[in-house]
Design a protein around this motif. Structure first.
Motif, PDB file in Angstrom:
ATOM      1  N   VAL A   1       0.832  -1.208   0.000  1.00  0.00           N
ATOM      2  CA  VAL A   1       0.000   0.000   0.000  1.00  0.00           C
ATOM      3  C   VAL A   1       0.865   1.256   0.000  1.00  0.00           C
ATOM      4  CG1 VAL A   1      -1.763   1.286   1.280  1.00  0.00           C
ATOM      5  CG2 VAL A   1      -1.885  -1.212   1.147  1.00  0.00           C
ATOM      6  N   TYR A   2       1.833   1.318   0.895  1.00  0.00           N
ATOM      7  CA  TYR A   2       2.724   2.473   1.020  1.00  0.00           C
ATOM      8  C   TYR A   2       4.047   2.113   0.344  1.00  0.00           C
ATOM      9  CZ  TYR A   2      -0.751   3.755   4.465  1.00  0.00           C
ATOM     10  OH  TYR A   2      -1.939   4.047   5.092  1.00  0.00           O
ATOM     11  N   ASP A   3       4.134   2.364  -0.958  1.00  0.00           N
ATOM     12  CA  ASP A   3       5.283   1.868  -1.716  1.00  0.00           C
ATOM     13  C   ASP A   3       6.619   2.505  -1.343  1.00  0.00           C
ATOM     14  OD1 ASP A   3       4.737   4.300  -2.886  1.00  0.00           O
ATOM     15  OD2 ASP A   3       4.868   3.572  -4.943  1.00  0.00           O
ATOM     16  N   SER A   4       6.603   3.588  -0.571  1.00  0.00           N
ATOM     17  CA  SER A   4       7.873   4.171  -0.125  1.00  0.00           C
ATOM     18  C   SER A   4       8.313   3.582   1.222  1.00  0.00           C
ATOM     19  CB  SER A   4       7.756   5.694  -0.011  1.00  0.00           C
ATOM     20  OG  SER A   4       6.873   6.035   1.031  1.00  0.00           O
ATOM     21  N   GLU A   5       7.538   2.662   1.751  1.00  0.00           N
ATOM     22  CA  GLU A   5       7.860   2.008   3.017  1.00  0.00           C
ATOM     23  C   GLU A   5       8.543   0.682   2.699  1.00  0.00           C
ATOM     24  OE1 GLU A   5       4.979   2.952   6.137  1.00  0.00           O
ATOM     25  OE2 GLU A   5       4.741   0.793   6.268  1.00  0.00           O
ATOM     26  N   ASN A   6       9.743   0.465   3.272  1.00  0.00           N
ATOM     27  CA  ASN A   6      10.460  -0.746   2.921  1.00  0.00           C
ATOM     28  C   ASN A   6      11.357  -1.233   4.046  1.00  0.00           C
ATOM     29  OD1 ASN A   6      13.246   0.466   2.533  1.00  0.00           O
ATOM     30  ND2 ASN A   6      12.036   1.705   1.127  1.00  0.00           N
ATOM     31  N   ILE A   7      11.788  -2.470   3.881  1.00  0.00           N
ATOM     32  CA  ILE A   7      12.752  -3.098   4.781  1.00  0.00           C
ATOM     33  C   ILE A   7      13.825  -3.716   3.897  1.00  0.00           C
ATOM     34  CG2 ILE A   7      13.130  -4.971   6.428  1.00  0.00           C
ATOM     35  CD1 ILE A   7      10.290  -4.416   7.451  1.00  0.00           C
ATOM     36  N   SER A   8      15.084  -3.453   4.239  1.00  0.00           N
ATOM     37  CA  SER A   8      16.169  -4.018   3.446  1.00  0.00           C
ATOM     38  C   SER A   8      17.243  -4.586   4.368  1.00  0.00           C
ATOM     39  CB  SER A   8      16.775  -2.951   2.533  1.00  0.00           C
ATOM     40  OG  SER A   8      17.353  -1.912   3.303  1.00  0.00           O
ATOM     41  N   LEU A   9      17.947  -5.569   3.857  1.00  0.00           N
ATOM     42  CA  LEU A   9      19.075  -6.147   4.578  1.00  0.00           C
ATOM     43  C   LEU A   9      20.287  -6.096   3.659  1.00  0.00           C
ATOM     44  CD1 LEU A   9      20.089  -7.727   7.142  1.00  0.00           C
ATOM     45  CD2 LEU A   9      19.884  -9.741   5.713  1.00  0.00           C
TER      46      LEU A   9
ATOM     47  N   ARG B   1      31.351 -10.204   8.513  1.00  0.00           N
ATOM     48  CA  ARG B   1      30.364  -9.542   7.653  1.00  0.00           C
ATOM     49  C   ARG B   1      29.525  -8.595   8.506  1.00  0.00           C
ATOM     50  NH1 ARG B   1      29.342 -14.998   5.114  1.00  0.00           N
ATOM     51  NH2 ARG B   1      30.532 -14.912   3.187  1.00  0.00           N
ATOM     52  N   LEU B   2      29.261  -7.414   7.969  1.00  0.00           N
ATOM     53  CA  LEU B   2      28.404  -6.430   8.624  1.00  0.00           C
ATOM     54  C   LEU B   2      26.991  -6.608   8.072  1.00  0.00           C
ATOM     55  CD1 LEU B   2      27.979  -3.831  10.357  1.00  0.00           C
ATOM     56  CD2 LEU B   2      28.515  -2.536   8.279  1.00  0.00           C
ATOM     57  N   TYR B   3      26.045  -6.884   8.952  1.00  0.00           N
ATOM     58  CA  TYR B   3      24.632  -7.034   8.596  1.00  0.00           C
ATOM     59  C   TYR B   3      23.907  -5.759   9.013  1.00  0.00           C
ATOM     60  CZ  TYR B   3      25.505 -11.997   7.858  1.00  0.00           C
ATOM     61  OH  TYR B   3      25.987 -13.197   7.393  1.00  0.00           O
ATOM     62  N   THR B   4      23.207  -5.143   8.065  1.00  0.00           N
ATOM     63  CA  THR B   4      22.488  -3.902   8.313  1.00  0.00           C
ATOM     64  C   THR B   4      21.040  -4.084   7.877  1.00  0.00           C
ATOM     65  OG1 THR B   4      24.521  -2.690   7.823  1.00  0.00           O
ATOM     66  CG2 THR B   4      22.488  -1.413   7.926  1.00  0.00           C
ATOM     67  N   LEU B   5      20.134  -4.180   8.849  1.00  0.00           N
ATOM     68  CA  LEU B   5      18.699  -4.314   8.570  1.00  0.00           C
ATOM     69  C   LEU B   5      18.069  -2.942   8.765  1.00  0.00           C
ATOM     70  CD1 LEU B   5      16.248  -6.240   8.016  1.00  0.00           C
ATOM     71  CD2 LEU B   5      16.016  -6.388  10.509  1.00  0.00           C
ATOM     72  N   THR B   6      17.453  -2.395   7.717  1.00  0.00           N
ATOM     73  CA  THR B   6      16.883  -1.052   7.773  1.00  0.00           C
ATOM     74  C   THR B   6      15.388  -1.105   7.481  1.00  0.00           C
ATOM     75  OG1 THR B   6      18.970  -0.123   6.986  1.00  0.00           O
ATOM     76  CG2 THR B   6      17.021   1.292   6.848  1.00  0.00           C
ATOM     77  N   ALA B   7      14.600  -0.531   8.386  1.00  0.00           N
ATOM     78  CA  ALA B   7      13.160  -0.364   8.181  1.00  0.00           C
ATOM     79  C   ALA B   7      12.925   1.129   7.979  1.00  0.00           C
ATOM     80  CB  ALA B   7      12.382  -0.876   9.379  1.00  0.00           C
ATOM     81  N   SER B   8      12.330   1.504   6.850  1.00  0.00           N
ATOM     82  CA  SER B   8      12.240   2.907   6.469  1.00  0.00           C
ATOM     83  C   SER B   8      10.816   3.285   6.071  1.00  0.00           C
ATOM     84  CB  SER B   8      13.193   3.149   5.288  1.00  0.00           C
ATOM     85  OG  SER B   8      13.127   4.480   4.856  1.00  0.00           O
ATOM     86  N   THR B   9      10.404   4.471   6.522  1.00  0.00           N
ATOM     87  CA  THR B   9       9.074   4.974   6.182  1.00  0.00           C
ATOM     88  C   THR B   9       9.096   6.494   6.150  1.00  0.00           C
ATOM     89  OG1 THR B   9       6.710   4.826   6.721  1.00  0.00           O
ATOM     90  CG2 THR B   9       8.232   5.099   8.572  1.00  0.00           C
ATOM     91  N   GLN B  10       8.035   7.087   5.633  1.00  0.00           N
ATOM     92  CA  GLN B  10       7.899   8.541   5.696  1.00  0.00           C
ATOM     93  C   GLN B  10       7.689   8.944   7.154  1.00  0.00           C
ATOM     94  OE1 GLN B  10       4.666   9.510   3.064  1.00  0.00           O
ATOM     95  NE2 GLN B  10       5.913   9.198   1.235  1.00  0.00           N
TER      96      GLN B  10
END
Length: 193
Positions: free
Chosen positions: A76-84, A163-172
């Motif tokens: 629904v909110y296409d600018s909201e994401n989670i990346s690793l 290894r550096l693991y970076t989990l990012t949850a991003s939203t407006q």
């Protein structure tokens, strides 16, 4: 056994109340379970890492070697994401070897979220450390800005097997109050083997 009028009156008064109490308890239990079930599990096929993500997100296939190891985007909110992201790391055995949560938070802001020339700025709002199986993880909370766009980012970092693991949850920024609890659960769910 015979039932007297007094006993019948007592039952007729208390049974509806007991049923109402039972329905209320079931309703509270159902809503609590529904809140906990709004997360799904993502597990790396090789078993190297796992984390939770919101039900309304789907995987985005960027192709091998392009971008993050995992990218999930909200339907629904296409600018909201989670990346690793996973990157080589030779500065120690754990994230604590790089510094305190605040020190690492400043490095993540400078090197990952808002590197020089990106036009972005990142302000560290909060940082904390937690351990899983005697292994340190840092959860870092930021407000980022690119032009007039304000975003809120929750970043979990850890180091394992160089290894550096970076989990990012991003939203407006405007959506942060609605997703804060869920994103914090996501951030604390990262588990690197």
């Amino acid at each position: 056994m015979t039932v007297t009028k007094g006993q019948l009156a007592w039952f007729s008064r208390w049974i509806p109340r007991m049923l109402l109490l039972l329905c209320l308890c079931l309703s509270l239990l159902t809503s609590a379970c529904a809140g906990a079930s709004n997360l799904r599990a993502y597990s790396d096929p090789s078993g190297a890492f796992a984390f939770a993500y919101p039900n309304g997100m789907v995987a985005v296939n960027l192709g091998p070697g392009k971008g993050p190891a995992v990218l999930l985007r909200d339907l629904v909110y296409d600018s909201e994401n989670i990346s690793l992201m996973i990157a080589p790391f030779d500065k120690g055995e754990t994230i604590a070897d790089l510094g305190s949560p605040d020190e690492v938070g400043a490095l993540v802001a400078e090197k990952i979220l808002a590197p020089e020339g990106s036009g972005r700025s990142a302000t560290l709002l909060a940082s904390e450390a937690f351990e899983r199986q005697s292994h340190p993880y840092y959860v870092l909370e930021y407000q980022t800005k690119l032009g007039s766009q304000l975003r809120h980012e929750l970043v979990t970092v850890t180091v394992r097997h160089h290894r550096l693991y970076t989990l990012t949850a991003s939203t407006q920024e405007s959506r942060w109050p609605q997703v804060e609890a869920t994103f914090k659960n996501v951030g604390h769910s990262l588990n690197v083997s």
